[in-house]
Design a protein around this motif. Structure first.
Motif, PDB file in Angstrom:
ATOM      1  N   GLU A  33       7.960  16.399 -10.231  1.00  0.00           N
ATOM      2  CA  GLU A  33       6.603  16.957 -10.219  1.00  0.00           C
ATOM      3  C   GLU A  33       5.646  16.071  -9.422  1.00  0.00           C
ATOM      4  N   SER A  34       5.789  14.762  -9.583  1.00  0.00           N
ATOM      5  CA  SER A  34       4.849  13.818  -8.963  1.00  0.00           C
ATOM      6  C   SER A  34       5.021  13.722  -7.454  1.00  0.00           C
ATOM      7  N   ILE A  35       6.237  13.912  -6.965  1.00  0.00           N
ATOM      8  CA  ILE A  35       6.451  13.878  -5.511  1.00  0.00           C
ATOM      9  C   ILE A  35       5.548  14.892  -4.833  1.00  0.00           C
ATOM     10  N   GLY A  36       5.400  16.059  -5.438  1.00  0.00           N
ATOM     11  CA  GLY A  36       4.535  17.089  -4.872  1.00  0.00           C
ATOM     12  C   GLY A  36       3.081  16.659  -4.792  1.00  0.00           C
ATOM     13  N   MET A  37       2.624  15.867  -5.770  1.00  0.00           N
ATOM     14  CA  MET A  37       1.230  15.400  -5.773  1.00  0.00           C
ATOM     15  C   MET A  37       0.941  14.539  -4.551  1.00  0.00           C
ATOM     16  N   PHE A  38       1.915  13.736  -4.154  1.00  0.00           N
ATOM     17  CA  PHE A  38       1.693  12.784  -3.066  1.00  0.00           C
ATOM     18  C   PHE A  38       1.796  13.420  -1.675  1.00  0.00           C
ATOM     19  N   LYS A  39       2.124  14.688  -1.623  1.00  0.00           N
ATOM     20  CA  LYS A  39       2.110  15.371  -0.334  1.00  0.00           C
ATOM     21  C   LYS A  39       0.687  15.674   0.118  1.00  0.00           C
ATOM     22  N   GLU A  40      -0.283  15.513  -0.796  1.00  0.00           N
ATOM     23  CA  GLU A  40      -1.691  15.716  -0.481  1.00  0.00           C
ATOM     24  C   GLU A  40      -2.266  14.427   0.100  1.00  0.00           C
ATOM     25  N   GLY A  93       0.801  -1.219   0.000  1.00  0.00           N
ATOM     26  CA  GLY A  93       0.000   0.000   0.000  1.00  0.00           C
ATOM     27  C   GLY A  93       0.829   1.261   0.000  1.00  0.00           C
ATOM     28  N   MET A  94       2.049   1.208  -0.564  1.00  0.00           N
ATOM     29  CA  MET A  94       2.896   2.402  -0.576  1.00  0.00           C
ATOM     30  C   MET A  94       2.802   3.116  -1.924  1.00  0.00           C
ATOM     31  N   PRO A  95       2.178   4.290  -1.974  1.00  0.00           N
ATOM     32  CA  PRO A  95       2.091   5.041  -3.227  1.00  0.00           C
ATOM     33  C   PRO A  95       3.462   5.239  -3.847  1.00  0.00           C
ATOM     34  N   SER A  96       3.493   5.176  -5.187  1.00  0.00           N
ATOM     35  CA  SER A  96       4.786   5.112  -5.863  1.00  0.00           C
ATOM     36  C   SER A  96       4.770   5.813  -7.209  1.00  0.00           C
ATOM     37  N   ILE A  97       5.950   6.240  -7.602  1.00  0.00           N
ATOM     38  CA  ILE A  97       6.196   6.819  -8.921  1.00  0.00           C
ATOM     39  C   ILE A  97       7.009   5.795  -9.699  1.00  0.00           C
ATOM     40  N   LEU A  98       6.543   5.455 -10.867  1.00  0.00           N
ATOM     41  CA  LEU A  98       7.095   4.355 -11.641  1.00  0.00           C
ATOM     42  C   LEU A  98       7.811   4.889 -12.875  1.00  0.00           C
ATOM     43  N   LEU A 150      12.887  12.422 -15.251  1.00  0.00           N
ATOM     44  CA  LEU A 150      13.284  13.014 -13.968  1.00  0.00           C
ATOM     45  C   LEU A 150      12.402  14.217 -13.622  1.00  0.00           C
ATOM     46  N   ASP A 151      12.044  15.005 -14.640  1.00  0.00           N
ATOM     47  CA  ASP A 151      11.136  16.134 -14.410  1.00  0.00           C
ATOM     48  C   ASP A 151       9.802  15.645 -13.862  1.00  0.00           C
ATOM     49  N   LYS A 152       9.283  14.568 -14.460  1.00  0.00           N
ATOM     50  CA  LYS A 152       7.990  14.024 -14.039  1.00  0.00           C
ATOM     51  C   LYS A 152       8.068  13.452 -12.627  1.00  0.00           C
ATOM     52  N   ILE A 153       9.175  12.823 -12.288  1.00  0.00           N
ATOM     53  CA  ILE A 153       9.362  12.288 -10.934  1.00  0.00           C
ATOM     54  C   ILE A 153       9.296  13.423  -9.914  1.00  0.00           C
TER      55      ILE A 153
END
Length: 347
Positions: free
Chosen positions: A306-313, A262-267, A301-304
């Motif tokens: 950017e996506s880290i910020g999404m998961f702070k919500e 159950g750990m949200p992830s960037i692939l 790398l840009d997308k990674i």
């Protein structure tokens, strides 16, 4: 006398460790059910990782990427050892190879790619996309038994009965890159993150695979940073998946370990066989897919970042986590073992 199941698989710097790792998960359950497992390998690259688990090994000194050259060796081995069941996990099988061995033993094949119609007794594809590949139509009227979908994901014992996840602020990020990391993704990701002040107080746990060719360079560049943890020979991956808050990972069976955790992830993708699963989990909104690093490293790398910020919500993080744990229950290796041994009742 206990039944013996033979497993033919390989691992090295080119193909990584995934084939051996998933076979070890199934082997563990076969052994727990009272049967014996013996591994057959082309060369000694995967010897230690199998030996560490206590399994007997037969090295046939063949070419791991040209299986037709070993047909005679494998046929003789099947006769000499009276092999009744052979599990094969290699992308380099050919129709000729499988047809030849099927004449002397029962063949169970673990598939991801659906390269051709496999002449085997049992076909396993545990991937999310397996139901979209037309296996039922292709094998209609044959005696091939199909085991398809995430009920059969062969995870290790430590991923059984994982607890439900709760959102925490993102303070620990897990970074994985498979067994080899030929594109130095750990180095490229760290190169971005250590320059960004936002990540100064975030711990980054980097799993360096057994065949990682960049380990020495990574330790020189990042080994002295207090928030960067470079980890070799990790045997408790479940610990890091339970205790980190977000993962950045390559495709492969790790995807399913993350789901059950159950750990949200960037692939991100680094190989052709990771594209289908990457697209599928992205379309299902289970993972954020940063793209194929071979197409554009910078864009990935840009997308990674950017996506880290999404998961702070917290709402977004929690929704993804719940969906992931609904998908995989951690019992797939046991189900496969029971099917391979012909034990009818599944968990």
């Amino acid at each position: 006398m206990a039944e013996i199941v033979y497993i033919r698989a390989d691992a090295n710097e080119e193909i990584g460790t995934g084939h051996i790792m998933r076979c070890l998960s199934v082997a563990e359950k076969i052994t727990a059910l009272g049967s014996k497992v013996i591994f057959i390998i082309a060369d000694f690259h995967p010897y230690r990782m199998i030996q560490e688990k206590g399994y007997e090994i037969v090295c046939i000194n063949s070419q791991w990427n040209d299986l037709e050259q070993e047909i005679n060796k494998m046929t003789d081995l099947c006769h000499d050892r009276a092999i009744k069941k052979l599990v094969i996990d290699s992308y380099f099988v050919t129709k000729t190879y499988l047809e030849s061995l099927a004449q002397v033993t029962e063949i169970i094949y673990i598939d991801d790619l659906d390269k051709f119609k496999y002449p085997v007794n049992m076909l396993i594809n545990y991937n999310l996309y397996a139901g979209d590949m037309g296996y039922e139509i292709k094998y209609k009227g044959t005696t091939t038994k199909l085991l398809l979908g995430t009920a059969y994901v062969p995870l290790r014992k430590e991923f059984e009965n994982m607890p439900e996840r709760k959102f925490r602020d993102i303070k620990k990020i897990l970074i994985t890159s498979g067994g080899t990391d030929k594109y130095n993704m750990v180095g490229n990701i760290l190169g971005r993150m250590v320059k960004n002040p936002e990540y100064r107080n975030i711990d980054m746990y980097c799993i360096l695979g057994r065949f990682n060719i960049n380990s020495g360079k990574l330790r020189q560049e990042y080994g002295n940073l207090p928030n960067v943890h470079l980890l070799n020979n990790v045997h408790n991956m479940d610990f890091y998946m339970k205790n980190c808050d977000l993962c950045i990972t390559a495709g492969g069976t790790t995807i399913y370990e993350l789901c059950v955790s159950g750990m949200p992830s960037i692939l991100y993708s680094i190989a052709d066989n990771q594209i289908n699963i990457s697209k599928k989990v992205s379309s299902m909104e289970l993972f954020v897919w940063a793209g194929d690093v071979r197409s554009s490293m910078d864009a990935c790398l840009d997308k990674i970042e950017e996506s880290i910020g999404m998961f702070k919500e917290s709402v977004y993080w929690t929704k993804i986590s719940q969906r992931m744990q609904e998908l995989v229950d951690g019992q797939g290796a046991l189900r496969l073992a029971r099917e391979i041994l012909g034990i009818d009742k599944n968990p």
